[in-house]
Design a protein around this motif. Sequence first.
Motif, PDB file in Angstrom:
ATOM      1  N   ASP A 214       0.806  -1.239   0.000  1.00 36.60           N
ATOM      2  CA  ASP A 214       0.000   0.000   0.000  1.00 36.60           C
ATOM      3  C   ASP A 214       0.836   1.285   0.000  1.00 36.60           C
ATOM      4  N   GLY A 215       1.886   1.309  -0.812  1.00 39.80           N
ATOM      5  CA  GLY A 215       2.693   2.514  -0.927  1.00 39.80           C
ATOM      6  C   GLY A 215       3.666   2.745   0.215  1.00 39.80           C
ATOM      7  N   VAL A 216       3.862   1.723   1.052  1.00 36.22           N
ATOM      8  CA  VAL A 216       4.792   1.822   2.173  1.00 36.22           C
ATOM      9  C   VAL A 216       5.864   0.746   2.016  1.00 36.22           C
ATOM     10  N   ARG A 217       7.107   1.172   2.096  1.00 41.06           N
ATOM     11  CA  ARG A 217       8.230   0.230   2.087  1.00 41.06           C
ATOM     12  C   ARG A 217       8.504  -0.162   3.528  1.00 41.06           C
ATOM     13  N   TRP A 218       8.511  -1.458   3.774  1.00 40.10           N
ATOM     14  CA  TRP A 218       8.791  -1.995   5.106  1.00 40.10           C
ATOM     15  C   TRP A 218      10.099  -2.781   5.068  1.00 40.10           C
ATOM     16  N   ALA A 219      10.890  -2.672   6.102  1.00 40.00           N
ATOM     17  CA  ALA A 219      12.090  -3.491   6.264  1.00 40.00           C
ATOM     18  C   ALA A 219      12.135  -3.952   7.719  1.00 40.00           C
ATOM     19  N   TYR A 220      12.452  -5.208   7.916  1.00 36.17           N
ATOM     20  CA  TYR A 220      12.559  -5.790   9.254  1.00 36.17           C
ATOM     21  C   TYR A 220      13.902  -6.482   9.399  1.00 36.17           C
ATOM     22  N   VAL A 221      14.496  -6.366  10.585  1.00 33.69           N
ATOM     23  CA  VAL A 221      15.681  -7.140  10.936  1.00 33.69           C
ATOM     24  C   VAL A 221      15.432  -7.739  12.317  1.00 33.69           C
ATOM     25  N   PHE A 222      15.654  -9.044  12.426  1.00 35.82           N
ATOM     26  CA  PHE A 222      15.517  -9.763  13.694  1.00 35.82           C
ATOM     27  C   PHE A 222      16.921 -10.152  14.158  1.00 35.82           C
ATOM     28  N   TYR A 223      17.245  -9.795  15.420  1.00 39.31           N
ATOM     29  CA  TYR A 223      18.590  -9.960  15.957  1.00 39.31           C
ATOM     30  C   TYR A 223      18.670 -11.092  16.971  1.00 39.31           C
ATOM     31  N   GLU A 224      19.885 -11.617  17.114  1.00 37.23           N
ATOM     32  CA  GLU A 224      20.140 -12.714  18.040  1.00 37.23           C
ATOM     33  C   GLU A 224      19.770 -12.349  19.480  1.00 37.23           C
ATOM     34  N   SER A 225      19.905 -11.088  19.856  1.00 35.41           N
ATOM     35  CA  SER A 225      19.611 -10.637  21.223  1.00 35.41           C
ATOM     36  C   SER A 225      18.122 -10.725  21.574  1.00 35.41           C
ATOM     37  N   GLY A 226      17.258 -10.847  20.528  1.00 34.15           N
ATOM     38  CA  GLY A 226      15.815 -10.831  20.741  1.00 34.15           C
ATOM     39  C   GLY A 226      15.182  -9.536  20.262  1.00 34.15           C
ATOM     40  N   LEU A 227      15.995  -8.610  19.771  1.00 32.81           N
ATOM     41  CA  LEU A 227      15.541  -7.322  19.260  1.00 32.81           C
ATOM     42  C   LEU A 227      15.003  -7.463  17.843  1.00 32.81           C
ATOM     43  N   SER A 228      13.947  -6.724  17.561  1.00 37.44           N
ATOM     44  CA  SER A 228      13.423  -6.595  16.201  1.00 37.44           C
ATOM     45  C   SER A 228      13.383  -5.107  15.871  1.00 37.44           C
ATOM     46  N   ILE A 229      13.903  -4.765  14.691  1.00 37.22           N
ATOM     47  CA  ILE A 229      13.849  -3.383  14.229  1.00 37.22           C
ATOM     48  C   ILE A 229      13.101  -3.359  12.910  1.00 37.22           C
ATOM     49  N   ASN A 230      12.162  -2.407  12.792  1.00 38.59           N
ATOM     50  CA  ASN A 230      11.478  -2.248  11.508  1.00 38.59           C
ATOM     51  C   ASN A 230      11.558  -0.797  11.060  1.00 38.59           C
ATOM     52  N   VAL A 231      11.576  -0.649   9.747  1.00 41.37           N
ATOM     53  CA  VAL A 231      11.534   0.672   9.130  1.00 41.37           C
ATOM     54  C   VAL A 231      10.251   0.748   8.318  1.00 41.37           C
TER      55      VAL A 231
ATOM     56  N   GLY B 241       4.516  11.433   3.770  1.00 42.57           N
ATOM     57  CA  GLY B 241       3.930  10.292   4.472  1.00 42.57           C
ATOM     58  C   GLY B 241       4.708   9.940   5.730  1.00 42.57           C
ATOM     59  N   LYS B 242       4.181   8.954   6.454  1.00 41.07           N
ATOM     60  CA  LYS B 242       4.834   8.498   7.684  1.00 41.07           C
ATOM     61  C   LYS B 242       6.140   7.782   7.358  1.00 41.07           C
ATOM     62  N   ARG B 243       7.147   8.071   8.180  1.00 38.79           N
ATOM     63  CA  ARG B 243       8.454   7.430   8.058  1.00 38.79           C
ATOM     64  C   ARG B 243       9.017   7.297   9.461  1.00 38.79           C
ATOM     65  N   ALA B 244       9.272   6.069   9.885  1.00 38.26           N
ATOM     66  CA  ALA B 244       9.726   5.859  11.259  1.00 38.26           C
ATOM     67  C   ALA B 244      10.512   4.560  11.376  1.00 38.26           C
ATOM     68  N   VAL B 245      11.278   4.477  12.445  1.00 35.22           N
ATOM     69  CA  VAL B 245      11.983   3.256  12.829  1.00 35.22           C
ATOM     70  C   VAL B 245      11.360   2.787  14.131  1.00 35.22           C
ATOM     71  N   GLY B 246      11.002   1.498  14.182  1.00 31.30           N
ATOM     72  CA  GLY B 246      10.431   0.911  15.384  1.00 31.30           C
ATOM     73  C   GLY B 246      11.343  -0.140  15.985  1.00 31.30           C
ATOM     74  N   PHE B 247      11.391  -0.176  17.297  1.00 28.14           N
ATOM     75  CA  PHE B 247      12.157  -1.177  18.035  1.00 28.14           C
ATOM     76  C   PHE B 247      11.177  -2.013  18.838  1.00 28.14           C
TER      77      PHE B 247
ATOM     78  N   TYR C  30      10.025   3.942  19.209  1.00 28.41           N
ATOM     79  CA  TYR C  30      10.254   4.342  17.830  1.00 28.41           C
ATOM     80  C   TYR C  30      10.829   5.746  17.754  1.00 28.41           C
ATOM     81  N   PHE C  31      11.281   6.107  16.555  1.00 31.76           N
ATOM     82  CA  PHE C  31      11.608   7.496  16.269  1.00 31.76           C
ATOM     83  C   PHE C  31      11.222   7.798  14.831  1.00 31.76           C
ATOM     84  N   VAL C  32      10.951   9.060  14.566  1.00 31.37           N
ATOM     85  CA  VAL C  32      10.546   9.519  13.237  1.00 31.37           C
ATOM     86  C   VAL C  32      11.800   9.754  12.397  1.00 31.37           C
ATOM     87  N   ILE C  33      11.757   9.283  11.155  1.00 33.58           N
ATOM     88  CA  ILE C  33      12.863   9.486  10.209  1.00 33.58           C
ATOM     89  C   ILE C  33      12.708  10.880   9.594  1.00 33.58           C
ATOM     90  N   LYS C  34      13.794  11.629   9.599  1.00 35.06           N
ATOM     91  CA  LYS C  34      13.774  12.985   9.054  1.00 35.06           C
ATOM     92  C   LYS C  34      14.393  13.063   7.655  1.00 35.06           C
TER      93      LYS C  34
END
Length: 154
Positions: free
Chosen positions: A83-100, A108-114, A147-151
């Motif tokens: 739907d017009g949004v690029r998503w990227a996910y990384v899953f880490y060994e520590s148990g952390l997940s980061i998405n963009v 439009g909305k642009r953010a990084v989520g932890f 999360y934080f907003v991407i500038k």
Amino acid sequence: MAYEVDFKDVSTVGLESSPHADALAGLRANEARYFKNKFDHAFVVEPASRAKKTIAYVHKILKDERDLVIGSTPLEACEFEVDGVRWAYVFYESGLSINVLYTLADGGKRAVGFKLSDGMDVPEELAERFKFARQKSKLAGTIRGSYFVIKGEY
């Protein structure tokens, strides 16, 4: 090899080296359920060794926007457009997940989520810089997120 995440029969495939493999698998399944229910999109991940471009993209945004370097090893990643949004996910060994989340249209909305897997400590590189809110999930137990907003433009 690519793996379509099954949120009905949660599996630790690809996450076995994490000390929080079960919780991380639940977190990954929680994301898969969201995309299936909201967008009818299959959530397919691949090993970090095959997802170097996606991981580099996420790490570039973290470095450029907040001078952040994640100390944990990436296990899996995925990237897709819905739907017009690029998503990227990384899953880490520590148990952390980061998405963009990056809306392709200007303004439009642009953010990084932890998201932190149930039972893991807040990684030291994030501890002093972000506050984490809690949410409950049937698949993932208690998820802590921030999360934080991407500038910039990526």
